[in-house]
Scaffold this active site. Sequence first.
Site, PDB file in Angstrom:
ATOM      1  CG  ASN A  66     -18.923  13.995  36.431  1.00  0.00           C
ATOM      2  OD1 ASN A  66     -19.997  13.950  37.010  1.00  0.00           O
ATOM      3  ND2 ASN A  66     -18.111  15.041  36.488  1.00  0.00           N
ATOM      4  CB  CYS A  75     -22.842  14.357  43.847  1.00  0.00           C
ATOM      5  SG  CYS A  75     -24.043  13.240  43.108  1.00  0.00           S
ATOM      6  N   GLY A  76     -25.704  16.265  44.789  1.00  0.00           N
ATOM      7  CA  GLY A  76     -26.852  16.264  45.696  1.00  0.00           C
ATOM      8  C   GLY A  76     -27.465  14.893  45.870  1.00  0.00           C
ATOM      9  CG  ASN A 165     -21.897  21.095  41.205  1.00  0.00           C
ATOM     10  OD1 ASN A 165     -22.632  21.943  41.674  1.00  0.00           O
ATOM     11  ND2 ASN A 165     -22.329  19.884  40.932  1.00  0.00           N
ATOM     12  CG  HIS A 167     -25.367  23.751  38.449  1.00  0.00           C
ATOM     13  ND1 HIS A 167     -25.766  22.494  38.064  1.00  0.00           N
ATOM     14  CD2 HIS A 167     -24.701  23.588  39.618  1.00  0.00           C
ATOM     15  CE1 HIS A 167     -25.382  21.610  38.972  1.00  0.00           C
ATOM     16  NE2 HIS A 167     -24.716  22.240  39.922  1.00  0.00           N
ATOM     17  CG  ASN A 198     -23.002  20.059  36.135  1.00  0.00           C
ATOM     18  OD1 ASN A 198     -22.872  18.913  35.754  1.00  0.00           O
ATOM     19  ND2 ASN A 198     -22.225  20.591  37.089  1.00  0.00           N
ATOM     20  CD  GLU A 216     -25.304  15.072  36.420  1.00  0.00           C
ATOM     21  OE1 GLU A 216     -24.140  14.804  36.769  1.00  0.00           O
ATOM     22  OE2 GLU A 216     -26.305  14.594  36.977  1.00  0.00           O
ATOM     23  CB  CYS A 225     -28.624  17.066  38.294  1.00  0.00           C
ATOM     24  SG  CYS A 225     -27.104  17.898  38.742  1.00  0.00           S
ATOM     25  N   GLY A 226     -29.145  16.701  41.804  1.00  0.00           N
ATOM     26  CA  GLY A 226     -29.559  17.408  43.022  1.00  0.00           C
ATOM     27  C   GLY A 226     -28.983  18.813  43.101  1.00  0.00           C
ATOM     28  CB  THR A 227     -25.574  20.209  42.604  1.00  0.00           C
ATOM     29  OG1 THR A 227     -25.299  19.389  41.454  1.00  0.00           O
ATOM     30  CG2 THR A 227     -24.873  19.652  43.827  1.00  0.00           C
ATOM     31  N   GLY A 228     -28.078  20.465  40.601  1.00  0.00           N
ATOM     32  CA  GLY A 228     -28.730  21.197  39.503  1.00  0.00           C
ATOM     33  C   GLY A 228     -30.109  21.696  39.893  1.00  0.00           C
TER      34      GLY A 228
HETATM   35  N1  API Z   1     -25.615  14.395  39.634  1.00  0.00           N
HETATM   36  C1  API Z   1     -25.020  15.242  40.649  1.00  0.00           C
HETATM   37  C2  API Z   1     -24.218  16.374  40.088  1.00  0.00           C
HETATM   38  C3  API Z   1     -22.988  15.888  39.489  1.00  0.00           C
HETATM   39  C4  API Z   1     -22.186  17.070  39.089  1.00  0.00           C
HETATM   40  C5  API Z   1     -21.112  16.696  38.106  1.00  0.00           C
HETATM   41  N2  API Z   1     -21.689  16.371  36.804  1.00  0.00           N
HETATM   42  C6  API Z   1     -20.130  17.848  37.951  1.00  0.00           C
HETATM   43  O1  API Z   1     -20.357  18.889  38.576  1.00  0.00           O
HETATM   44  O2  API Z   1     -19.166  17.669  37.240  1.00  0.00           O
HETATM   45  C7  API Z   1     -26.046  15.792  41.605  1.00  0.00           C
HETATM   46  O3  API Z   1     -27.009  15.072  41.906  1.00  0.00           O
HETATM   47  O4  API Z   1     -25.851  16.928  42.098  1.00  0.00           O
END
Ligand code: API
Length: 285
Positions: A66, A75-76, A165, A167, A198, A216, A225-228
């Site tokens: 980060n 990171c998606g 990660n 959320h 996140n 994030e 944020c893909g994982t988000g």
């Molecule tokens: N931007 C990223 C997630 C970063 C996650 C990071 N912020 C953490 O988990 O510490 C995405 O596209 O999934």
Amino acid sequence: MEIPYIKMHGLGNSYIYLDLFQFEIEEDQLATLAQEVSNVNTGIGSDGLILIHPSEVAEVGMRIFNKDGSEGMSCGNGLRCTAKYAYEYGIVDRPNFKIETKAGIVEAEILVEEGKVNDITVNMGSPILNRSAIPMLGDDDKHVINERFAIGDRDLHVTAVSMGNPHAVYFVDDIEQAPLYDLGPIIEKDERFPEGVNVEFIEVLSENELNFRVWERGSGVTQACGTGACAAAVASILNNNARKNETITVHLLGGDLQIKWDENDQVWMTGGADIIATGVYQFHI
Ligand SMILES: N[C@H](CCC[C@H](N)C(=O)O)C(=O)O
């Protein structure tokens, strides 16, 4: 020290990528490098640093750092950019392949139209829902679904989802009124999330559509944020606002992602990825 880089973004969530198939870098320099390159004034400007690296368990590996130098587990948007780069720059020779992350191995599929990479689909694996695995403090080890979450004088309700990660997802009636800047940084470091978190605010538009904003962990507000987005779709289904096996369009600041949580407990993410620039960074260590 001159460091070759590629700047790529997924829906405006940009990172500085290093291709470690081409060179090596010291592990103890990574946090500082992530902080340096992310700085829009004295560095290149990005949401962080991503390493594309050789892997013994997949065709390619990916690590994410980060803006503050902390390492994320997955990171998606970064996975879609890594997949596009690996395919277009010859690291892989076919459109379906595995990518190793700290959160585990995922499968990517490059969707090619007329010889051009259009979209990328990634199987992000199964969401992790047990409180202790998020991780989130609490009296039980059940799923955290619409649980009361008092913060300051606000009485919120949180649904907690890990995609490798952590959320914390909150439902709002109007995304433009989401307390992103005033509560995002507070929740990110709330003691109930021992590894930080996140923070996502989502507005349910229909069973198949969400509005989405994110603060994030380690980077603050990003365009996407893909994982988000995966966590938000899972949270919407867990709260009976959407259904499994249906594609949910998540509207992020930087654009849309298509997310589906299927009957085999796999979360699929489809979206774009773009190369912005390549260059050489003067690393001041
Ligand atoms: N931007 C990223 C997630 C970063 C996650 C990071 N912020 C953490 O988990 O510490 C995405 O596209 O999934």
